[in-house]
Structure formats: structure tokens, C-alpha cells
Scaffold this motif. Structure first.
Motif, mmCIF file in Angstrom:
data_model
loop_
_atom_site.group_PDB
_atom_site.id
_atom_site.type_symbol
_atom_site.label_atom_id
_atom_site.label_comp_id
_atom_site.label_asym_id
_atom_site.label_seq_id
_atom_site.Cartn_x
_atom_site.Cartn_y
_atom_site.Cartn_z
ATOM 1 N N SER A 107 0.685 8.355 -0.285
ATOM 2 C CA SER A 107 -0.046 7.088 -0.434
ATOM 3 C C SER A 107 -1.097 7.045 0.675
ATOM 4 C CB SER A 107 0.888 5.888 -0.234
ATOM 5 O OG SER A 107 1.889 5.867 -1.202
ATOM 6 N N GLU A 128 1.983 2.976 -3.192
ATOM 7 C CA GLU A 128 0.941 3.450 -4.122
ATOM 8 C C GLU A 128 1.337 4.739 -4.852
ATOM 9 O OE1 GLU A 128 -1.724 1.754 -4.804
ATOM 10 O OE2 GLU A 128 -2.838 3.218 -6.010
ATOM 11 N N ASN A 141 0.836 -1.212 0.000
ATOM 12 C CA ASN A 141 0.000 0.000 0.000
ATOM 13 C C ASN A 141 0.866 1.256 0.000
ATOM 14 O OD1 ASN A 141 -2.138 -1.749 0.252
ATOM 15 N ND2 ASN A 141 -2.504 -1.341 2.415
ATOM 16 N N ASN A 150 -6.663 1.670 -2.055
ATOM 17 C CA ASN A 150 -5.503 2.558 -2.158
ATOM 18 C C ASN A 150 -5.759 3.724 -3.100
ATOM 19 O OD1 ASN A 150 -3.850 1.064 -0.480
ATOM 20 N ND2 ASN A 150 -3.195 -0.285 -2.134
#
Ligand SMILES: NC(=O)C1=CN([C@@H]2O[C@H](COP(=O)(O)OP(=O)(O)OC[C@H]3O[C@@H](n4cnc5c(N)ncnc54)[C@H](OP(=O)(O)O)[C@@H]3O)[C@@H](O)[C@H]2O)C=CC1
Ligand SMILES: CC(C)=CCC[C@@H](C)[C@H]1CC[C@H]2C3=C(CC[C@]12C)[C@@]1(C)CCC(=O)[C@@H](C)[C@@H]1CC3
Length: 332
Positions: free
Chosen positions: A287, A266, A263, A295
Motif C-alpha cells: 500500500s 489499500e 490508506n 493511494n
């Protein structure tokens, strides 16, 4: 011709997840992973190839806290590649962290808890030390080693047919109040991490001003709070185990609690897909992960003063000059 992507700090955490995600986006890239030594490089390469057997993955070794090592790796990269399309400046350290739980408690009483839990403002201190080059270790590893690397790779990054990109892993812990021009290595304070990340933001702003006309663009990202080797070292394991359910709950209120390296990468991956001309040099790309696990990327204006950024850049250039004089035998 395939795009060449260099990632520092690829051996674990956000860097490793980023490598895997970049190959999921585009399996044709040439991925060059930079790790601290050849055992780590080989182990990381094997991990990546296990998931992407057809990927082109090469390795280089660099200790970013050691300027001779940075100069050597830059020379090696100049010999190996004619061009670099993306350089992810991701390696980072936070040595000897200390958490002030009293401050968190006060934050709860004064309504600042959520801000503290997402930025660690007033919550964390570190003890820094001098490295072998006589520089403050956190400044040297998180920023200056990367800065020298970029400057030494200018011939691969500037004047290419397509723009080249620098993507720095900064942090929402970057804070102006932790940084001072007169002590830019943060020898006197106890927030070397925060200072180094603010210095990173300043550097990226100036790099854009100096190099956009040569086709080089720089961006900063924050991966959010990610459970990685760096964060696991902050508290004893049993405490993290106790806190984990609370952290997953906090995610419903704090979108930057991305928690996993996947994550956290991202914003890095999102930037890989953007046209650099469409990006704002004064924005940090965060992120984020929603409570339900979706996400996304949130752009937030940075708190940077462009005049301070320019003055700091001049200081970096002075330090670079001293470095290059000291290591003149390692230069072509
Ligand atoms: N985790 C978080 O919550 C957040 C992290 N960040 C930033 O994200 C980046 C990645 O951190 P994260 O993945 O969490 O942490 P990890 O500790 O998992 O990863 C750090 C990486 O940097 C490498 N590294 C450290 N020192 C050096 C050095 N001297 N030379 C070369 N490589 C080095 C490490 O290599 P090795 O395996 O050899 O130690 C490792 O690959 C850092 O810049 C960090 O500041 C920003 C915001 C939040
Ligand atoms: C979650 C609870 C109830 C307690 C944990 C307290 C701290 C260990 C934790 C609170 C805020 C966190 C934080 C970071 C590390 C762990 C905390 C201090 C970072 C400093 C990690 C590295 C970064 O770059 C920042 C973005 C993080 C900010 C928040």
C-alpha cells in the motif's frame, strides 16, 4: 450466493479499516470478523454496522497465540460456513519494541536514512517470550496460529467453484537475515517480528505451489507504516506527537508512509478486486500513499529463496503434526 470474507485482527487498525472498506466495495458480502474475545467482537460489529447498517456481519472469537483456541474456531467456522472466499490473515503483534536512535543517526550520515525509515532495518529489536503452547509468541501469533487455521479450513477453501483467497498482512520489515531455518521461531535473536514476517512470505509462496491446483491462492501485502495500536506502543505518546509533523513530511519522500489504517488497507482492497490467476506468487503488494494523499498499490518482487521456503514448510508441517497430536481431543 454472497461471498464470505473472514478477517483476523478486525478489532482495530488495518483490520477494522479493511472491514469498512470491503463493505464500501461490496455491501453484499458476508463479513465474518475474528477478534480476541466477545466484547471486542461485539464492539467491532457495532462500529461496522453503524457505518453499514444493512451489512451482514458475524463474529468469531480466537486467540491466534493459543492453538486450542485456533482449533476451536476452525471447527466453529466449518460448522457455520460451506465455503470461504477470502481469508485476511491480518492479526499481528510486535511485543516489547525497542528503537535504536543511534542507528537512525548513523543512517542519516551514511545516506541510508530513508531505507531505515521505511523498513526499520537495523532500527528495531523486540523481546519475545514463550506462550502457553511452548512456542515463541511472535511466531505463534503472526504466523503459526494462522497457518493452523488455514490448514484446518482446507475443506472450506479448496475445490470450490470459484477460487478462494488467502491474503496475509506481511511487512516491508520482513528480512531474510532475521530468519534462520535452524531457529525458525526466532528464540535466539531480537528481531522476532521481522523473522515472523519473512516466514509469512515463505509460507505464502509454498501455499501457492501446493494449493493453486485446488483453487486456493495466497498473496502477501504490506500496509506501509500505519499509526495503529501496534505502532503507538513503540514510543511514548509525547514523542509520537512531536514526530507526527515530520512523519507527514516524510510521506513526500516515502510512499509507504500510508499513516492511516484506511490508506494502509489499500493493497488488501485492491487484491479483493483482482483475478487471482493474474497475480504473481513471488510479489508483495505494498500500500502506498503519495505526498498529496493519493493511494495506490506497488508490486515488489520478494527476496525469497524457494528451496528455503520448501524446507521451512516441511518444518511447519512437523510442528503441525505435534500440535494435532497434543490436541487430538479437540479434533472431529
Ligand atoms: N502498523 C504498521 O505500521 C504495520 C502493520 N503491519 C501488520 O498489520 C497487521 C495489523 O496491524 P495493525 O493494524 O497495525 O496493529 P493493531 O495492533 O491495531 O492491530 C492488530 C490486530 O491483531 C489482533 N491480535 C493481536 N494479537 C492477537 C491474538 N493473539 N489473537 C487474535 N488477534 C490478535 C489485535 O487484537 P486486539 O485488539 O485484541 O489486540 C488487533 O485487532 C499486523 O499483522 C501487523 O504486523 C505490517 C506493516 C506495518
Ligand atoms: C519518523 C522518525 C523521524 C522517527 C521514528 C523512528 C521509529 C519509531 C520509526 C522509524 C521506522 C519505523 C517503522 C516501523 C515502526 C516505527 C519506526 C521504527 C515499522 C517497523 C512498524 C511495523 C512494520 O511492519 C514496518 C513496515 C515498519 C517499518 C518502519
Amino acid at each position: 450466493m454472497e461471498r464470505v470474507v473472514l478477517v483476523t485482527g478486525a478489532s482495530g487498525g488495518v483490520g477494522l479499516a479493511l472491514c469498512q472498506r470491503l463493505l464500501e466495495e461490496d455491501g453484499r458480502i458476508h463479513l465474518c470478523i475474528a477478534c480476541r474475545n466477545d466484547q471486542k467482537s461485539e464492539a467491532t460489529r457495532d462500529l461496522i454496522l453503524a457505518a453499514h447498517p444493512a451489512a451482514q456481519v458475524s463474529t468469531v472469537e480466537v486467540d491466534l497465540g493459543n492453538l486450542a483456541s485456533v482449533l476451536r474456531v476452525a471447527q466453529e467456522l466449518r460448522c457455520r460456513f460451506q465455503r470461504l472466499d477470502f481469508v485476511y490473515l491480518n492479526a499481528g503483534i510486535m511485543p516489547n519494541p525497542h528503537v535504536n536512535f543511534k542507528a537512525l543517526w548513523r543512517g542519516l550520515l551514511t545516506g541510508k536514512l530513508l531505507h531505515m525509515l521505511t523498513t526499520a532495518e537495523g532500527v528495531m529489536t523486540q523481546t519475545d517470550r514463550l506462550n502457553g503452547d511452548g512456542l515463541q509468541e511472535v511466531f505463534a501469533t503472526n504466523l503459526f496460529g494462522h497457518f493452523i487455521l488455514v490448514r484446518q479450513l482446507e475443506s472450506l477453501l479448496c475445490g470450490n467453484e470459484k477460487p478462494s483467497r488467502l491474503i496475509w498482512t506481511s511487512s516491508s520489515n520482513a528480512r531474510e537475515s532475521a530468519f534462520s531455518l535452524s531457529d525458525y521461531q526466532h528464540a535466539k535473536g531480537q528481531e522476532s517480528y521481522s523473522s515472523s514476517k519473512y516466514a509469512t512470505d515463505l509460507t505464502s509462496v509454498v501455499l501457492n505451489r501446493k494449493f493453486n491446483n485446488q483453487g486456493l491462492y495466497s498473496s502477501v501485502v504490506c500496509p506501509g507504516l500505519v499509526m495503529s495500536n501496534m505502532t503507538y506502543r513503540i514510543l511514548p505518546v509525547f514523542l509520537w506527537k512531536l514526530l507526527m509533523p515530520i512523519m507527514w513530511l516524510i510521506r513526500f519522500f516515502a510512499k509507504t508512509y500510508t499513516l492511516t489504517p484506511h490508506n494502509g488497507a489499500e493493497a488488501h482492497v485492491w487484491l479483493f478486486k483482482q483475478k487471482p490467476e493474474s497475480l504473481d506468487a513471488l510479489v508483495k503488494y505494498h500500500s502506498c500513499t503519495s505526498g498529496l494523499g493519493k493511494n495506490y498499490v506497488e508490486p515488489r518482487k520478494m527476496d525469497v529463496d524457494e528451496e528455503t521456503a520448501e524446507k521451512f514448510y516441511q518444518k511447519l508441517l512437523e510442528l503441525e503434526k505435534e500440535t494435532l497430536e497434543k490436541y487430538s481431543d479437540l479434533l472431529d
